[in-house]
Design a protein around this motif. Sequence first.
Motif, PDB file in Angstrom:
ATOM      1  N   ASP A 132       0.853  -1.191   0.000  1.00 42.45           N
ATOM      2  CA  ASP A 132       0.000   0.000   0.000  1.00 42.45           C
ATOM      3  C   ASP A 132       0.882   1.231   0.000  1.00 42.45           C
ATOM      4  OD1 ASP A 132      -2.535  -1.371   0.217  1.00 42.45           O
ATOM      5  OD2 ASP A 132      -2.028  -1.768   2.318  1.00 42.45           O
ATOM      6  N   LEU A 133       0.483   2.234  -0.757  1.00 37.31           N
ATOM      7  CA  LEU A 133       1.153   3.538  -0.712  1.00 37.31           C
ATOM      8  C   LEU A 133       0.634   4.263   0.522  1.00 37.31           C
ATOM      9  CD1 LEU A 133       0.852   4.725  -4.445  1.00 37.31           C
ATOM     10  CD2 LEU A 133       2.868   3.792  -3.304  1.00 37.31           C
ATOM     11  N   LEU A 134       1.531   4.582   1.450  1.00 35.04           N
ATOM     12  CA  LEU A 134       1.125   5.255   2.687  1.00 35.04           C
ATOM     13  C   LEU A 134       1.251   6.768   2.595  1.00 35.04           C
ATOM     14  CD1 LEU A 134       2.790   3.002   5.418  1.00 35.04           C
ATOM     15  CD2 LEU A 134       0.460   2.869   4.488  1.00 35.04           C
ATOM     16  N   ALA A 135       2.293   7.234   1.930  1.00 31.90           N
ATOM     17  CA  ALA A 135       2.542   8.680   1.880  1.00 31.90           C
ATOM     18  C   ALA A 135       3.483   8.999   0.721  1.00 31.90           C
ATOM     19  CB  ALA A 135       3.162   9.158   3.191  1.00 31.90           C
ATOM     20  N   LYS A 136       3.412  10.248   0.304  1.00 30.84           N
ATOM     21  CA  LYS A 136       4.319  10.762  -0.727  1.00 30.84           C
ATOM     22  C   LYS A 136       4.913  12.057  -0.198  1.00 30.84           C
ATOM     23  CE  LYS A 136       4.603  12.509  -5.424  1.00 30.84           C
ATOM     24  NZ  LYS A 136       3.858  13.122  -6.527  1.00 30.84           N
ATOM     25  N   CYS A 137       6.212  12.209  -0.343  1.00 27.24           N
ATOM     26  CA  CYS A 137       6.864  13.461   0.035  1.00 27.24           C
ATOM     27  C   CYS A 137       6.294  14.563  -0.858  1.00 27.24           C
ATOM     28  CB  CYS A 137       8.376  13.313  -0.157  1.00 27.24           C
ATOM     29  SG  CYS A 137       9.327  14.702   0.460  1.00 27.24           S
ATOM     30  N   PRO A 138       5.881  15.697  -0.299  1.00 30.09           N
ATOM     31  CA  PRO A 138       5.216  16.728  -1.094  1.00 30.09           C
ATOM     32  C   PRO A 138       6.138  17.497  -2.053  1.00 30.09           C
ATOM     33  CG  PRO A 138       5.511  17.486   1.149  1.00 30.09           C
ATOM     34  CD  PRO A 138       5.965  16.059   1.117  1.00 30.09           C
ATOM     35  N   HIS A 139       7.426  17.313  -1.901  1.00 32.93           N
ATOM     36  CA  HIS A 139       8.373  17.982  -2.789  1.00 32.93           C
ATOM     37  C   HIS A 139       9.385  16.961  -3.289  1.00 32.93           C
ATOM     38  CE1 HIS A 139       9.814  18.177   1.357  1.00 32.93           C
ATOM     39  NE2 HIS A 139      11.016  17.998   0.858  1.00 32.93           N
ATOM     40  N   TYR A 145       9.612  10.779  -3.715  1.00 28.22           N
ATOM     41  CA  TYR A 145       9.750   9.735  -2.698  1.00 28.22           C
ATOM     42  C   TYR A 145       8.397   9.293  -2.163  1.00 28.22           C
ATOM     43  CZ  TYR A 145      14.647   8.863  -1.938  1.00 28.22           C
ATOM     44  OH  TYR A 145      15.932   8.419  -2.079  1.00 28.22           O
ATOM     45  N   PHE A 146       8.266   7.976  -2.005  1.00 26.86           N
ATOM     46  CA  PHE A 146       7.054   7.358  -1.479  1.00 26.86           C
ATOM     47  C   PHE A 146       7.408   6.492  -0.277  1.00 26.86           C
ATOM     48  CE2 PHE A 146       6.138   8.244  -5.864  1.00 26.86           C
ATOM     49  CZ  PHE A 146       4.808   8.640  -5.861  1.00 26.86           C
ATOM     50  N   LEU A 147       6.451   6.371   0.629  1.00 26.13           N
ATOM     51  CA  LEU A 147       6.538   5.413   1.726  1.00 26.13           C
ATOM     52  C   LEU A 147       5.483   4.354   1.445  1.00 26.13           C
ATOM     53  CD1 LEU A 147       7.735   4.703   4.552  1.00 26.13           C
ATOM     54  CD2 LEU A 147       5.782   5.951   5.532  1.00 26.13           C
ATOM     55  N   VAL A 148       5.908   3.106   1.405  1.00 25.17           N
ATOM     56  CA  VAL A 148       4.979   2.006   1.138  1.00 25.17           C
ATOM     57  C   VAL A 148       5.096   0.968   2.237  1.00 25.17           C
ATOM     58  CG1 VAL A 148       5.177   2.395  -1.350  1.00 25.17           C
ATOM     59  CG2 VAL A 148       6.514   0.586  -0.296  1.00 25.17           C
ATOM     60  N   LYS A 149       4.017   0.227   2.426  1.00 24.93           N
ATOM     61  CA  LYS A 149       4.029  -0.857   3.413  1.00 24.93           C
ATOM     62  C   LYS A 149       3.613  -2.143   2.726  1.00 24.93           C
ATOM     63  CE  LYS A 149       3.092  -1.952   8.130  1.00 24.93           C
ATOM     64  NZ  LYS A 149       2.861  -1.308   9.417  1.00 24.93           N
ATOM     65  N   LEU A 150       4.450  -3.164   2.891  1.00 23.29           N
ATOM     66  CA  LEU A 150       4.146  -4.464   2.313  1.00 23.29           C
ATOM     67  C   LEU A 150       2.968  -5.098   3.038  1.00 23.29           C
ATOM     68  CD1 LEU A 150       7.654  -6.114   1.810  1.00 23.29           C
ATOM     69  CD2 LEU A 150       6.211  -5.023   0.089  1.00 23.29           C
ATOM     70  N   TYR A 164      18.775  10.730   1.068  1.00 20.64           N
ATOM     71  CA  TYR A 164      18.226   9.656   1.897  1.00 20.64           C
ATOM     72  C   TYR A 164      17.839  10.186   3.270  1.00 20.64           C
ATOM     73  CZ  TYR A 164      19.243   5.651  -1.146  1.00 20.64           C
ATOM     74  OH  TYR A 164      19.246   4.711  -2.149  1.00 20.64           O
ATOM     75  N   GLN A 165      18.685  11.007   3.867  1.00 17.41           N
ATOM     76  CA  GLN A 165      18.380  11.560   5.183  1.00 17.41           C
ATOM     77  C   GLN A 165      17.150  12.473   5.124  1.00 17.41           C
ATOM     78  OE1 GLN A 165      19.678  10.377   7.940  1.00 17.41           O
ATOM     79  NE2 GLN A 165      21.155   9.130   6.833  1.00 17.41           N
ATOM     80  N   GLN A 166      17.015  13.238   4.045  1.00 15.40           N
ATOM     81  CA  GLN A 166      15.844  14.102   3.886  1.00 15.40           C
ATOM     82  C   GLN A 166      14.569  13.271   3.773  1.00 15.40           C
ATOM     83  OE1 GLN A 166      16.697  16.590   0.495  1.00 15.40           O
ATOM     84  NE2 GLN A 166      18.224  17.780   1.590  1.00 15.40           N
ATOM     85  N   ALA A 167      14.624  12.194   3.012  1.00 14.55           N
ATOM     86  CA  ALA A 167      13.458  11.316   2.874  1.00 14.55           C
ATOM     87  C   ALA A 167      13.117  10.678   4.219  1.00 14.55           C
ATOM     88  CB  ALA A 167      13.725  10.248   1.811  1.00 14.55           C
ATOM     89  N   LEU A 168      14.124  10.201   4.923  1.00 21.57           N
ATOM     90  CA  LEU A 168      13.890   9.621   6.247  1.00 21.57           C
ATOM     91  C   LEU A 168      13.305  10.654   7.203  1.00 21.57           C
ATOM     92  CD1 LEU A 168      17.162   7.533   6.513  1.00 21.57           C
ATOM     93  CD2 LEU A 168      14.840   6.595   6.316  1.00 21.57           C
ATOM     94  N   ASP A 169      13.810  11.884   7.156  1.00 25.41           N
ATOM     95  CA  ASP A 169      13.268  12.960   7.997  1.00 25.41           C
ATOM     96  C   ASP A 169      11.785  13.156   7.721  1.00 25.41           C
ATOM     97  OD1 ASP A 169      15.749  13.488   9.127  1.00 25.41           O
ATOM     98  OD2 ASP A 169      16.140  15.270   7.892  1.00 25.41           O
ATOM     99  N   TYR A 170      11.423  13.221   6.434  1.00 26.54           N
ATOM    100  CA  TYR A 170      10.030  13.477   6.087  1.00 26.54           C
ATOM    101  C   TYR A 170       9.116  12.348   6.560  1.00 26.54           C
ATOM    102  CZ  TYR A 170       5.689  14.435   3.887  1.00 26.54           C
ATOM    103  OH  TYR A 170       4.351  14.659   3.708  1.00 26.54           O
ATOM    104  N   PHE A 171       9.525  11.102   6.345  1.00 33.69           N
ATOM    105  CA  PHE A 171       8.662   9.962   6.639  1.00 33.69           C
ATOM    106  C   PHE A 171       8.764   9.453   8.079  1.00 33.69           C
ATOM    107  CE2 PHE A 171       9.103   9.286   1.924  1.00 33.69           C
ATOM    108  CZ  PHE A 171       7.800   9.628   1.610  1.00 33.69           C
ATOM    109  N   GLU A 172       9.669   9.998   8.873  1.00 22.62           N
ATOM    110  CA  GLU A 172       9.896   9.485  10.218  1.00 22.62           C
ATOM    111  C   GLU A 172       8.609   9.419  11.048  1.00 22.62           C
ATOM    112  OE1 GLU A 172      13.003   9.955  13.908  1.00 22.62           O
ATOM    113  OE2 GLU A 172      12.965  11.509  12.377  1.00 22.62           O
TER     114      GLU A 172
END
Length: 151
Positions: free
Chosen positions: A61-68, A92-97, A137-145
Amino acid sequence: MNPYRQNVAALILNQENKIWLGKRSDGLAWGFPQGGIEAGEKPEEAIQRELREEIGTRDFDLLAKCPHTLKYDFPSHLTFPTWTYKGQEQHYFLVKLHENAQIDLESKPDEIEFSTYKWLDLSEIRQMDFGFKNEVYQQALDYFESYIGKS
């Protein structure tokens, strides 16, 4: 030099909220699945295609997308035979299996991206060095943390 290549990338969570990290089949680095956006494709379509191709599953499932978008430049020594870009601009997307999702790194045998993978906690990934991709990578992790702890 062309502008940035339009690209998608994903942070993948399992049921324990650990993050998927793959070792590139060329042995150069560990990283998140990513790939170019094809002509006429929306980023959401591209990430679904890329994950099907690179990890061999549609069970997420797509959980979130970074807005920028996030950008990185290629190091000067890194060259590609078929295109020349300054770097990549990534959606960047956050997905959950899904619970019973099966990962198949050889689902597209002519283009195997990753040779192996592992699941890591956010804190473990934060300690790794991803070279020229580290800042993105750190920016993506920051956003999705904040999502990672809730999903």
